[in-house]
Structures are given as structure tokens and as C-alpha cells.
Scaffold this motif. Structure first.
Motif, PDB file in Angstrom:
ATOM      1  N   SER A 185      79.624 105.860  91.095  1.00 39.08           N
ATOM      2  CA  SER A 185      79.355 104.522  91.597  1.00 39.08           C
ATOM      3  C   SER A 185      79.684 104.441  93.081  1.00 39.08           C
ATOM      4  CB  SER A 185      80.191 103.489  90.833  1.00 39.08           C
ATOM      5  OG  SER A 185      79.866 103.529  89.456  1.00 39.08           O
ATOM      6  N   PRO A 186      78.984 103.538  93.822  1.00 35.60           N
ATOM      7  CA  PRO A 186      79.281 103.376  95.246  1.00 35.60           C
ATOM      8  C   PRO A 186      80.731 102.950  95.443  1.00 35.60           C
ATOM      9  CG  PRO A 186      77.238 102.261  94.654  1.00 35.60           C
ATOM     10  CD  PRO A 186      77.873 102.693  93.380  1.00 35.60           C
ATOM     11  N   VAL A 187      81.340 103.455  96.491  1.00 33.26           N
ATOM     12  CA  VAL A 187      82.723 103.117  96.779  1.00 33.26           C
ATOM     13  C   VAL A 187      82.813 102.443  98.136  1.00 33.26           C
ATOM     14  CG1 VAL A 187      83.649 104.986  95.379  1.00 33.26           C
ATOM     15  CG2 VAL A 187      83.185 105.377  97.793  1.00 33.26           C
ATOM     16  N   ASN A 188      83.965 101.816  98.365  1.00 30.53           N
ATOM     17  CA  ASN A 188      84.213 101.133  99.630  1.00 30.53           C
ATOM     18  C   ASN A 188      84.396 102.120 100.773  1.00 30.53           C
ATOM     19  OD1 ASN A 188      84.245  98.304  99.655  1.00 30.53           O
ATOM     20  ND2 ASN A 188      86.105  98.280  98.409  1.00 30.53           N
ATOM     21  N   CYS A 189      83.763 101.811 101.902  1.00 32.99           N
ATOM     22  CA  CYS A 189      84.111 102.536 103.121  1.00 32.99           C
ATOM     23  C   CYS A 189      85.546 102.168 103.510  1.00 32.99           C
ATOM     24  CB  CYS A 189      83.147 102.169 104.256  1.00 32.99           C
ATOM     25  SG  CYS A 189      81.458 102.713 103.913  1.00 32.99           S
ATOM     26  N   ASP A 229      77.451  86.332  93.361  1.00 30.66           N
ATOM     27  CA  ASP A 229      76.521  87.167  92.587  1.00 30.66           C
ATOM     28  C   ASP A 229      76.211  88.469  93.324  1.00 30.66           C
ATOM     29  OD1 ASP A 229      76.437  85.293  90.597  1.00 30.66           O
ATOM     30  OD2 ASP A 229      74.537  84.404  91.222  1.00 30.66           O
ATOM     31  N   PHE A 230      76.017  88.368  94.627  1.00 31.13           N
ATOM     32  CA  PHE A 230      75.713  89.550  95.433  1.00 31.13           C
ATOM     33  C   PHE A 230      76.915  90.489  95.511  1.00 31.13           C
ATOM     34  CE2 PHE A 230      75.742  91.731  99.546  1.00 31.13           C
ATOM     35  CZ  PHE A 230      74.521  92.392  99.497  1.00 31.13           C
ATOM     36  N   SER A 231      78.099  89.908  95.690  1.00 31.79           N
ATOM     37  CA  SER A 231      79.297  90.719  95.919  1.00 31.79           C
ATOM     38  C   SER A 231      79.771  91.456  94.679  1.00 31.79           C
ATOM     39  CB  SER A 231      80.438  89.829  96.433  1.00 31.79           C
ATOM     40  OG  SER A 231      80.104  89.214  97.639  1.00 31.79           O
ATOM     41  N   PHE A 269      80.210  95.622  90.404  1.00 33.79           N
ATOM     42  CA  PHE A 269      81.435  95.646  89.609  1.00 33.79           C
ATOM     43  C   PHE A 269      81.168  95.161  88.191  1.00 33.79           C
ATOM     44  CE2 PHE A 269      85.756  94.761  88.327  1.00 33.79           C
ATOM     45  CZ  PHE A 269      86.502  95.723  89.002  1.00 33.79           C
ATOM     46  N   ARG A 270      80.292  94.197  88.033  1.00 35.92           N
ATOM     47  CA  ARG A 270      79.938  93.733  86.677  1.00 35.92           C
ATOM     48  C   ARG A 270      79.277  94.856  85.879  1.00 35.92           C
ATOM     49  NH1 ARG A 270      79.894  88.321  85.287  1.00 35.92           N
ATOM     50  NH2 ARG A 270      80.387  86.827  86.934  1.00 35.92           N
ATOM     51  N   THR A 314      91.626 103.054  90.798  1.00 35.64           N
ATOM     52  CA  THR A 314      90.280 103.582  91.029  1.00 35.64           C
ATOM     53  C   THR A 314      89.278 102.467  91.243  1.00 35.64           C
ATOM     54  OG1 THR A 314      90.772 105.520  89.659  1.00 35.64           O
ATOM     55  CG2 THR A 314      88.441 105.022  90.059  1.00 35.64           C
ATOM     56  N   LEU A 315      89.369 101.415  90.446  1.00 36.52           N
ATOM     57  CA  LEU A 315      88.433 100.301  90.559  1.00 36.52           C
ATOM     58  C   LEU A 315      88.619  99.530  91.867  1.00 36.52           C
ATOM     59  CD1 LEU A 315      88.507  98.979  86.882  1.00 36.52           C
ATOM     60  CD2 LEU A 315      86.580 100.067  88.046  1.00 36.52           C
ATOM     61  N   SER A 316      89.799  99.570  92.430  1.00 37.05           N
ATOM     62  CA  SER A 316      90.016  98.861  93.697  1.00 37.05           C
ATOM     63  C   SER A 316      89.218  99.492  94.837  1.00 37.05           C
ATOM     64  CB  SER A 316      91.507  98.844  94.053  1.00 37.05           C
ATOM     65  OG  SER A 316      91.961 100.135  94.422  1.00 37.05           O
ATOM     66  N   ASN A 317      88.735 100.726  94.618  1.00 38.10           N
ATOM     67  CA  ASN A 317      87.965 101.416  95.651  1.00 38.10           C
ATOM     68  C   ASN A 317      86.460 101.285  95.458  1.00 38.10           C
ATOM     69  OD1 ASN A 317      90.214 102.517  97.092  1.00 38.10           O
ATOM     70  ND2 ASN A 317      90.494 103.978  95.414  1.00 38.10           N
ATOM     71  N   GLN A 318      86.056 100.472  94.479  1.00 28.95           N
ATOM     72  CA  GLN A 318      84.624 100.284  94.241  1.00 28.95           C
ATOM     73  C   GLN A 318      83.997  99.387  95.307  1.00 28.95           C
ATOM     74  OE1 GLN A 318      82.841 102.031  91.809  1.00 28.95           O
ATOM     75  NE2 GLN A 318      84.839 103.059  91.891  1.00 28.95           N
ATOM     76  N   ALA A 319      82.669  99.482  95.400  1.00 30.48           N
ATOM     77  CA  ALA A 319      81.915  98.776  96.442  1.00 30.48           C
ATOM     78  C   ALA A 319      82.237  97.290  96.452  1.00 30.48           C
ATOM     79  CB  ALA A 319      80.419  98.986  96.239  1.00 30.48           C
ATOM     80  N   ARG A 320      82.511  96.782  97.646  1.00 30.93           N
ATOM     81  CA  ARG A 320      82.735  95.367  97.943  1.00 30.93           C
ATOM     82  C   ARG A 320      84.045  94.797  97.391  1.00 30.93           C
ATOM     83  NH1 ARG A 320      79.002  93.119 100.782  1.00 30.93           N
ATOM     84  NH2 ARG A 320      76.946  94.069 100.916  1.00 30.93           N
ATOM     85  N   VAL A 321      84.864  95.590  96.764  1.00 24.44           N
ATOM     86  CA  VAL A 321      86.166  95.099  96.310  1.00 24.44           C
ATOM     87  C   VAL A 321      87.100  95.015  97.513  1.00 24.44           C
ATOM     88  CG1 VAL A 321      88.203  95.588  94.906  1.00 24.44           C
ATOM     89  CG2 VAL A 321      85.910  95.988  93.972  1.00 24.44           C
ATOM     90  N   ASP A 322      87.660  93.839  97.728  1.00 26.81           N
ATOM     91  CA  ASP A 322      88.632  93.660  98.808  1.00 26.81           C
ATOM     92  C   ASP A 322      90.030  94.038  98.328  1.00 26.81           C
ATOM     93  OD1 ASP A 322      89.215  92.375 101.577  1.00 26.81           O
ATOM     94  OD2 ASP A 322      90.663  91.425 100.220  1.00 26.81           O
ATOM     95  N   HIS A 323      90.421  93.461  97.194  1.00 23.87           N
ATOM     96  CA  HIS A 323      91.703  93.833  96.606  1.00 23.87           C
ATOM     97  C   HIS A 323      91.749  93.344  95.165  1.00 23.87           C
ATOM     98  CE1 HIS A 323      92.604  89.678  97.864  1.00 23.87           C
ATOM     99  NE2 HIS A 323      93.627  89.681  97.017  1.00 23.87           N
ATOM    100  N   ILE A 324      92.709  93.867  94.440  1.00 23.69           N
ATOM    101  CA  ILE A 324      92.946  93.441  93.063  1.00 23.69           C
ATOM    102  C   ILE A 324      94.392  92.976  92.974  1.00 23.69           C
ATOM    103  CG2 ILE A 324      92.960  94.107  90.628  1.00 23.69           C
ATOM    104  CD1 ILE A 324      90.900  96.240  91.244  1.00 23.69           C
TER     105      ILE A 324
END
Length: 574
Positions: A13-17, A100-102, A106-107, A138-148
Motif C-alpha cells: 500500500s502507498p505510504v507517507n513521504c 472522503d478523499f483523505s 485507509f478504509r 505500521t498503519l501510522s505510516n500509510q498514505a495521508r495519515v497524520d497521526h494516530i
């Protein structure tokens, strides 16, 4: 095999830069949990362009709609309400679109993990969900995630029965709501919301003022489908705001207002952060249809975070920003952490809200009332003080009317805050197009200073005075009050005759105190004498010249005083 598939899927899956991070307390929770333990969290996503566009949609901009552009007041109010509805609709749709876009990617991951979203938090661009401990980092590094962050629990605190022997309505007189009610300002047409333990909607002093319907009650825990309060706190708070007089004593500051409620606290007096976010979100669009405008005018919050009593907790900044920009005022109890300085609580210390401390009937600040200064706003804390000791109000009725004597005397800033919330309802009802910034400024400018001169971190700007606030709201500071009745000449219906209540029984723009011209020939003379006696016999309030609410012999000298005079002068009649 399934675990291997999930790991492969996540790495594909895409990850955060920019890597997301874990909020305070979550890493500790992960470390103390087993790998497969489910941890309730809130996933916050990075904003995109929709947020910056949405940020410019502010109801305060509606001041550009001017009364002078419309043929009458009703047309002006219709246009104002329609513009406000469209502006709120744009805000809601923009936030939903952004969310919805962000969170789309993750959904997709959650569906693969077979995890259910507990709360879709489009208001803050987040999702509340339970995740296994081993996957959170690991999920905190997914695309568009700011933080958990951990979906922590907040406990209700600081409400107690009072032993005060104060008269049951002293608080209403102290904030001058009795004067405003006597002038016909009861909060009619205004909707007050409560974020609390719920409300006993069958209470005889609260039943008639519930707005009713599915857009007037929200339980984020999905336990109660109609208003319910298993604690009593929310019912007590609501009584101070809109309560009637079933007990034989008036309870509420704004008995003509309607109420809606969110049960953020369960019956064991705990609230999850995600439920609170969900509650704020519901308030912005109670029926889930952005095309309707059913949001409240003011929200009362008699609670606060207990996790950081001396530091700024920004958790609810985005929620309150959204409500404020939609033209919804937000009031918070200051807290019961006094008497020492910096005993404040978030969100009461946010600059966007109005915080309220507590005083008794002698205008002495309650020992427990929280003090500033605020690390969040760098301003005074609290902003105002209001009655919070010896407050007579409604209590749980168990659906039995007045049989169980469902009334109680309480104390705490929880019960100071609703005095301000309901006073704002009175002011909003009196001047419907006033922005909350204008109302807030009027409240601060009109407050009765307590203690050392000027605002401070014990009483803020001072003691709430709803009557003076209305004067400030209607007339700018610095104008003249010729007759010394508290009404500036610019809006006084009897400029030269003292009339604090501004009674105008025949609604001709001239107050009773300066208008004995009963036949409307613009002079008080012998032609008015028979009309005076006719009105005197039947108790017609047009001849209640001294504003005592009855027609009696004390009005005769005033009629004689006005003989041979023309009505007025009045600021309301050119």
C-alpha cells in the motif's frame, strides 16, 4: 497465512513521504498490550486543499447582508437565514469531501483487516476504530495519515449538592434575566444544545422545551433512542438554561428557548474522545442533511478534560473552530480546580470559547472555581463569572412529574456556565442578526468588575449582566443616557423619562412612561381623560406608566405629569 497476507498488503500500500506519528499515551498503551489486543484509537489524516477553501467560509461574513437593502425586517431575516443555511451547507460538504478523499486508502486497508469504523469523524478528518496493537505503528505510516492517537476516556467531575440557603431564584436576578424576561425576551426562536450526561426529557420543567424529533437527540454510544439521563448532571444543567416553574419557582434563564442534547457521558460518567468528536460533528448537522439548517445557536459544555489540568490540550480545537465558523457559540464551565492559579481545564481555556467561573449570592468567587492564566489562549481565565453556588434547578423525575419533587440545589462551575449560555440565547433572540463576536464583546464590556480593577485570572471581565449586555449590543459604548435609566438615547423609547423596562403596551414606538396620548392625536389633553379611565377600569397596561406591571392609583400622578405633553421623545420614532 492471513497474517502474512496482511503484512504483504500493507507493504504494497502507498505510504507517507512524511511518516505519521503516535500521539501521547498510545505508545505506552501498545507497549503494555499483547500483540493481538484491540486498542481503541483515532486516526487523523492530513488536510488537503478543501480545508483551506472551507476555512474561508465564515458566518461572520454575513454582516455584509444589510437591513437597509430590504423592504422590511421579515424579508431581511429570511435572506439572512437563507444565506447562513447555504454557507453552512458549503462548509459541511467541503469537510465531508476532504475526509472522503483523505481516508479512502485507509478504509480499503480496514476492509481488508475486517475492521469496522466506530465513528466517521469528517469534522476533524479522522476515523475512530479499534486496531490490533502490533499493526498500529505500521498503519501510522500509510498514505495521508497524520497521526494516530489513543481514544482516551474523560471522566465527569466537579458537580455536587449545595448546602447553600440562598433564595431559589437569586441567580436569575443576579444575571438580570428576570428583567429581560419581563421585557418579553425569553429565548423564543433560539436553540440551545447541551453536551453532557443527557437530559430527562419527561421532567415537567423541560418536556415542553425539547425541540423533538431525531435531529434533537444524539447518543454516540447508540444506547438510548430518546433523551435519557442516568446521572442527573445534564438535567440539572438544562434546568438552569430553559427550566419552567413547575416547582413554584422559576428555574431557567431562557424559558422560551428550545433544547437539543448530545449524551457524551455514559451513565457511569465516562466519555470517549471519539464520542465527544462525534457529538460536536452531529451538532453541526443534526439531521445529516446539509441542505437543512437545524444546528443549534449555542452549545453548553459543563465538562472538561481531567488529563491535563494545567496545560493546553488541543484535542478539540478543530471541532470548536468548525462550530464557531458556522456561527455557533460555544460555552464551557471553567472547572472546579481552585483556589490556586493555573488550575484550568481544556477546552475551557481555548481562545475560541467563553469560559465561566463561579460566584455565590454575595458575589464572592467560589473557592473551587478554577483560575488562570491560560496556556492555550494567553488570555484571561475564566472570561466571566456567573452564579454557581446555591443553584436551584431540575433533577431526575423518573417520569413521575413532580411526585418525587425532582428539584435540587447544586453548586460548581457546571452550573455557572449555563447562565451564560442561556443569556446569550436571550441576546440572540433580542438581536437575531448579531454575530457571536458582537455578543461576546457586549458581554465583556458590560460585566460588573469584581475584585481589583480590570480583567484578571480569577473573575475574568467580571460578573455576567445580561441586561447591560443588551444595552451594549444595541447601542455602541460612549453614547448618552439622558434619563439615567440604563438605556442609551440612541435606542431609548423614552429618552427623557426613566423607564428601565422599556414597556410599550401599544407598540407605537413610544414607551408607556412618556406616552399618555391615548387617542393618538399627538397631544395629551382632555380627549384622553375618558380613555384613561376606561383603560384604568379594565387594567389595560397602556396606562401602566410606572412599569410596575399593574394599573392602579399610582399611575394617576404620571398621567397628570404627562398632561399637555406630546409623546416621547423616542429614538424609535423619527
Amino acid at each position: 497465512m492471513r497474517l502474512l497476507f496482511i503484512i504483504v498488503f500493507l507493504f504494497a500500500s502507498p505510504v507517507n513521504c512524511l511518516a505519521g506519528y503516535l500521539g501521547g499515551g498510545l505508545q505506552e498503551k501498545i507497549n503494555s498490550s499483547n500483540a493481538g489486543d484491540e486498542i481503541p484509537v483515532i486516526v487523523y489524516f492530513r488536510s488537503n486543499a478543501a480545508r483551506s477553501v472551507n476555512g474561508n467560509i465564515n458566518v461572520d461574513n454575513l454582516k455584509s447582508i444589510k437591513r437597509s437593502d430590504f423592504r422590511d425586517r421579515k424579508a431581511f431575516k429570511r435572506a439572512y437565514k437563507e444565506a447562513r443555511k447555504m454557507m453552512r451547507k458549503q462548509r459541511i460538504e467541503a469537510m465531508k469531501s476532504e475526509a472522503d478523499f483523505s481516508n479512502k486508502q485507509f478504509r480499503r486497508i480496514l476492509r481488508t483487516l475486517k475492521k469496522k469504523v466506530d465513528h466517521d469523524l469528517w469534522l476533524i478528518n479522522g476515523l475512530a476504530v479499534k486496531l490490533p496493537a502490533y499493526l498500529i505503528t505500521t498503519l501510522s505510516n500509510q498514505a495521508r495519515v497524520d497521526h494516530i492517537d489513543l481514544d482516551r476516556v474523560i471522566k465527569l467531575s466537579g458537580h455536587s449538592v449545595s448546602t447553600s440557603t440562598s433564595p431559589p431564584t437569586w441567580n436569575l436576578d443576579a444575571v438580570k434575566s428576570s428583567l429581560l424576561n419581563a421585557q418579553g425576551y425569553s429565548g423564543e426562536g433560539i436553540v440551545i444544545a447541551s453536551m453532557d450526561t443527557g437530559v430527562d426529557y419527561l421532567h415537567p420543567d423541560l418536556a415542553a422545551s425539547w425541540r423533538g424529533g431525531s435531529n434533537s437527540w444524539f447518543d454516540p454510544y447508540a444506547v438510548y433512542t430518546v433523551p435519557h439521563d442516568g446521572v442527573g448532571h445534564g438535567t440539572q444543567v438544562m434546568g438552569v438554561m430553559v427550566g419552567g416553574d413547575a416547582s413554584g419557582n422559576k428555574l431557567g434563564v431562557a424559558p422560551g428557548a428550545h433544547w437539543i442534547a448530545v449524551k457524551i457521558f455514559t451513565d457511569n460518567e465516562s466519555a470517549t474522545v471519539s464520542a465527544i468528536h462525534s457529538g460536536f460533528q452531529w451538532l453541526l448537522d443534526p439531521d445529516g442533511n446539509p441542505g437543512t439548517d437545524d444546528a443549534p445557536d449555542i452549545v453548553n459544555n459543563s465538562w472538561g478534560s481531567t488529563t491535563s489540568p494545567t496545560t493546553c490540550d488541543p484535542e478539540f480545537h478543530a471541532d470548536i473552530d468548525a462550530l464557531k465558523q458556522a456561527g455557533i457559540e460555544v460555552v464551557f464551565a471553567a472547572g472546579n480546580g481552585g483556589p490556586f492559579e493555573k488550575t484550568l481545564y481544556s477546552p475551557a481555556d481555548y481562545a475560541q470559547v467563553v469560559s465561566v467561573g463561579s460566584v455565590d449570592e454575595f458575589m464572592t468567587v467560589a473557592n473551587t472555581s478554577s483560575r488562570g492564566a491560560s496556556d492555550c489562549s494567553n488570555g484571561f481565565y475564566p472570561n466571566l463569572v456567573a452564579p454557581g453556588v446555591g443553584i436551584y434547578t431540575s433533577d431526575l423525575s423518573q417520569g413521575l412529574g413532580t411526585l418525587l419533587n425532582p428539584f435540587i440545589t447544586v453548586e460548581g462551575t457546571s452550573f455557572a456556565a449555563p447562565h451564560l449560555t442561556a443569556t446569550i440565547a436571550l441576546l440572540k433572540g433580542a438581536v437575531p442578526t448579531a454575530t457571536h463576536t458582537e455578543i461576546r464583546n457586549a458581554l465583556y464590556a458590560s460585566a460588573t468588575d469584581l475584585g481589583s480593577p480590570g480583567p484578571d485570572n480569577i473573575t475574568g471581565y467580571g460578573m455576567l449582566d445580561g441586561y447591560k449586555a443588551l444595552l451594549k449590543l444595541r447601542c455602541p459604548a460612549g453614547t448618552t443616557d439622558t434619563d439615567g435609566d440604563g438605556w442609551y438615547d440612541a435606542c431609548d423609547n423614552c429618552i427623557a423619562s426613566p423607564n428601565k423596562l422599556q414597556a410599550d403596551a401599544d407598540a407605537d414606538g413610544y414607551g408607556n412612561a412618556c406616552d399618555a396620548d391615548l387617542n393618538n392625536d399627538n397631544i395629551v389633553n382632555t380627549g384622553d381623560i375618558p380613555l384613561f379611565f376606561d383603560a384604568f377600569v379594565i387594567g389595560d397596561l397602556t396606562v401602566d406608566f410606572n412599569e410596575d406591571g399593574i394599573v392602579n392609583t399610582q399611575d394617576i400622578p404620571d398621567f397628570a405629569r404627562l398632561f399637555f405633553d406630546v409623546p416621547g421623545p423616542s429614538a424609535l420614532v423619527p
